[in-house]
Design an enzyme around this catalytic site. Sequence first.
Site, PDB file in Angstrom:
ATOM      1  N   GLY A 173     -26.527 -22.904  55.646  1.00 46.96           N
ATOM      2  CA  GLY A 173     -27.096 -23.600  54.483  1.00 46.96           C
ATOM      3  C   GLY A 173     -27.407 -22.634  53.353  1.00 46.96           C
TER       4      GLY A 173
ATOM      5  N   GLY B 124     -27.740 -19.129  63.383  1.00 45.36           N
ATOM      6  CA  GLY B 124     -26.410 -19.456  63.910  1.00 45.36           C
ATOM      7  C   GLY B 124     -25.401 -18.378  63.535  1.00 45.36           C
ATOM      8  CB  THR B 125     -24.777 -16.677  60.292  1.00 44.58           C
ATOM      9  OG1 THR B 125     -24.758 -17.929  59.616  1.00 44.58           O
ATOM     10  CG2 THR B 125     -23.753 -15.750  59.701  1.00 44.58           C
TER      11      THR B 125
ATOM     12  CG  ASP C  45     -35.403 -23.972  57.569  1.00 43.66           C
ATOM     13  OD1 ASP C  45     -35.455 -24.390  56.402  1.00 43.66           O
ATOM     14  OD2 ASP C  45     -34.786 -24.555  58.491  1.00 43.66           O
TER      15      ASP C  45
ATOM     16  CD  GLU D 258     -35.246 -30.150  57.151  1.00 43.33           C
ATOM     17  OE1 GLU D 258     -34.900 -28.979  57.063  1.00 43.33           O
ATOM     18  OE2 GLU D 258     -34.519 -31.110  56.874  1.00 43.33           O
TER      19      GLU D 258
HETATM   20  N1  LIG Z   1     -23.717 -19.622  69.028  1.00 41.70           N
HETATM   21  C1  LIG Z   1     -22.853 -19.405  68.050  1.00 41.70           C
HETATM   22  N2  LIG Z   1     -21.769 -18.605  68.244  1.00 41.70           N
HETATM   23  C2  LIG Z   1     -20.899 -18.371  67.264  1.00 41.70           C
HETATM   24  N3  LIG Z   1     -21.007 -18.888  66.026  1.00 41.70           N
HETATM   25  C3  LIG Z   1     -22.040 -19.688  65.762  1.00 41.70           C
HETATM   26  C4  LIG Z   1     -23.007 -19.993  66.755  1.00 41.70           C
HETATM   27  N4  LIG Z   1     -23.923 -20.820  66.204  1.00 41.70           N
HETATM   28  C5  LIG Z   1     -23.526 -21.024  64.933  1.00 41.70           C
HETATM   29  N5  LIG Z   1     -22.392 -20.350  64.658  1.00 41.70           N
HETATM   30  C6  LIG Z   1     -21.652 -20.338  63.408  1.00 41.70           C
HETATM   31  O1  LIG Z   1     -22.450 -19.728  62.381  1.00 41.70           O
HETATM   32  C7  LIG Z   1     -22.235 -20.384  61.140  1.00 41.70           C
HETATM   33  C8  LIG Z   1     -23.541 -20.789  60.523  1.00 41.70           C
HETATM   34  O2  LIG Z   1     -24.371 -21.454  61.453  1.00 41.70           O
HETATM   35  P1  LIG Z   1     -25.443 -22.543  61.011  1.00 41.70           P
HETATM   36  O3  LIG Z   1     -26.276 -22.874  62.185  1.00 41.70           O
HETATM   37  O4  LIG Z   1     -24.761 -23.664  60.314  1.00 41.70           O
HETATM   38  O5  LIG Z   1     -26.293 -21.828  59.867  1.00 41.70           O
HETATM   39  P2  LIG Z   1     -27.305 -20.611  59.888  1.00 41.70           P
HETATM   40  O6  LIG Z   1     -26.560 -19.399  60.201  1.00 41.70           O
HETATM   41  O7  LIG Z   1     -27.839 -20.608  58.521  1.00 41.70           O
HETATM   42  O8  LIG Z   1     -28.335 -20.926  60.930  1.00 41.70           O
HETATM   43  C9  LIG Z   1     -21.309 -21.540  61.406  1.00 41.70           C
HETATM   44  O9  LIG Z   1     -20.013 -21.202  60.980  1.00 41.70           O
HETATM   45  C10 LIG Z   1     -21.381 -21.743  62.909  1.00 41.70           C
HETATM   46  O10 LIG Z   1     -20.171 -22.237  63.464  1.00 41.70           O
HETATM   47  O1  LIG Z   2     -27.807 -30.511  54.717  1.00 36.24           O
HETATM   48  P1  LIG Z   2     -27.406 -29.179  55.224  1.00 36.24           P
HETATM   49  O2  LIG Z   2     -26.790 -28.319  54.212  1.00 36.24           O
HETATM   50  O3  LIG Z   2     -26.599 -29.221  56.467  1.00 36.24           O
HETATM   51  O4  LIG Z   2     -28.715 -28.382  55.570  1.00 36.24           O
HETATM   52  C1  LIG Z   2     -29.891 -28.887  56.050  1.00 36.24           C
HETATM   53  C2  LIG Z   2     -30.625 -27.809  56.803  1.00 36.24           C
HETATM   54  O5  LIG Z   2     -30.439 -26.553  56.241  1.00 36.24           O
HETATM   55  C3  LIG Z   2     -31.647 -25.832  56.173  1.00 36.24           C
HETATM   56  O6  LIG Z   2     -32.009 -25.706  54.836  1.00 36.24           O
HETATM   57  C4  LIG Z   2     -31.575 -24.448  56.716  1.00 36.24           C
HETATM   58  O7  LIG Z   2     -30.589 -24.320  57.608  1.00 36.24           O
HETATM   59  P2  LIG Z   2     -29.900 -22.933  57.975  1.00 36.24           P
HETATM   60  O8  LIG Z   2     -30.159 -22.755  59.419  1.00 36.24           O
HETATM   61  O9  LIG Z   2     -28.504 -23.097  57.590  1.00 36.24           O
HETATM   62  O10 LIG Z   2     -30.552 -21.861  57.178  1.00 36.24           O
HETATM   63  C5  LIG Z   2     -32.649 -26.688  56.941  1.00 36.24           C
HETATM   64  O11 LIG Z   2     -33.919 -26.603  56.397  1.00 36.24           O
HETATM   65  C6  LIG Z   2     -32.072 -28.041  56.826  1.00 36.24           C
HETATM   66  O12 LIG Z   2     -32.398 -28.836  57.933  1.00 36.24           O
HETATM   67 MG   LIG Z   3     -30.113 -21.976  61.200  1.00 35.81          MG
END
Ligand SMILES: Nc1ncnc2c1ncn2[C@@H]1O[C@H](COP(=O)(O)OP(=O)(O)O)[C@@H](O)[C@H]1O
Ligand SMILES: O=P(O)(O)OC[C@H]1O[C@](O)(COP(=O)(O)O)[C@@H](O)[C@@H]1O
Ligand SMILES: [Mg+2]
Length: 474
Positions: free
Chosen positions: A120, A210-211, A239, A338
Amino acid sequence: MAENDRKLNNGVEEETIELQKLSLSGIKIKSVPHLSDYIPNSQLKTVTNPLASSPFYHPTDTFYISPSSDILLKQVLYDLSDPTTRQKPAYGIAYHRSGPRKLIYFDPGNVRAAIVTCGGLCPGMNTVIRELVVGLSDLYGVHQIFGIRSGYRGFYSSDPMPLTPEMVHNWHKQGGTALETSRGGFDLVKIVDSIESHGFSHVYIVGGDGTMRGAVEIYNEILRRKIPVAVVGIPKTVDNDVGIIDKSFGFQTAVETAQQAINAAHVEAESAVNGIGLVKLMGRSTGHIALHATLSNRDVDCCLIPENEFFLEGKGGLFEFIEHKLKRNGHAVVVVAEGAGQDLIPKSKEEERRDDSGNPVLLNVGGWLKSELHKWWKRDHPGELVTVKYIDPTYMIRAVPANATDNLYCTLLAHSAIHGAMAGYTGFVAGQVNGNYAYIPVKEVAEAKNVVDTMDHQWAWVRSVTNQPDFQRA
Ligand SMILES: Nc1ncnc2c1ncn2[C@@H]1O[C@H](COP(=O)(O)OP(=O)(O)O)[C@@H](O)[C@H]1O
Ligand SMILES: O=P(O)(O)OC[C@H]1O[C@](O)(COP(=O)(O)O)[C@@H](O)[C@@H]1O
Ligand SMILES: [Mg+2]
């Protein structure tokens, strides 16, 4: 007299030595991986840091950071013999201090750097990209810098975008990410194949929890293939849910921007008969934004976060508290994160959705709460006026440019990341720890979650500011 002074001096010296002994004996230094761990020395060339000959810097011996300089995760002195000391395992952990090293493990002329943004949005993403590009170029003379489009999938679905300092000059003034971002699309083999085939030697990964889990996998695969690539994470999370680091960049901007919504809710509530202002703020599983926005605003009467379950009806519940506030002040302001109250909202199986990254898609706690507040008042106070004004500034608080403090923070993180990669470290995250900048193993960051500790003084402070109930059923 002289005798006393000496005793005093001696006393201080002795005490200092004792303290050093105490702390050193309990400290665990978390090392980060280094290219020399798996690439033979014969294949690694060290060169003098080019900052030594930069006309803008005048490096002395203390300018460079010694590889044995470390930062304590928690700087709290406590007396082990005091039984009331609440010793946490985090005390006594240290990470390598970030900053320029005298010797570097890459010839800047040969470095090919890739930058990717995932997950996000968060204020400051563009600043990080800008500062990586300008820093690599100005500090080290690296000129082969590429942006990967649209998150992890961009490694294999589109061509890298060449980036120059001229191109990114103004990016820190814009919200979002000029490289674009996405969720999902993590294909390890394709990503590392792409890193290898493009000859990238630095990979800067900007993203959240996740990243960072993805970055761990990328680092492990690079290690398995034994290729000299520095994998560097820069934690991004509006967050503020990533652990170990003090706070994420952009978090302060988000808290600041949230004030506008809370102020509007307060004005609306004050200007109505039995006015309730309700604001939903981001925070999927943590309530940091809601908590900080509440503490800094002071017009908030109740702050609801995922870490502290609440209930609506009965003694000690939300309705009773709101009723009391309306009777006393004529209005009430509620801030809800949220991720709060998800278990209270009726849902069908189909509603348990996940996004492309596997994160749960949350139910709208704000909309639900608005409707419940209305229903309750009409039921318990028939004929009496009530107004519930619900404000959802969700994307407004994260789609803005970073404020000045966050811009500076992004710059320092980007520079820390560059210095670490040039020094040959890999599989690490550049982050602020205890007010200093440090290199933390990415594996640890990927696993560590930063949640609001409702047993800590900060949550007690929220409760003392709002006087809200603890929502523990009697
Ligand atoms: N356990 C995981 N292993 C590998 N890649 C992951 C994993 N969890 C999330 N990702 C990848 O990391 C990227 C971002 O994850 P996301 O959860 O959407 O956002 P954030 O990194 O902000 O928490 C996405 O491309 C997702 O597929
Ligand atoms: O609508 P989107 O872009 O999937 O994102 C919503 C989520 O992204 C966030 O802003 C943060 O998520 P990330 O883990 O990607 O940083 C959360 O607060 C929210 O639940
Ligand atoms: Mg996240």
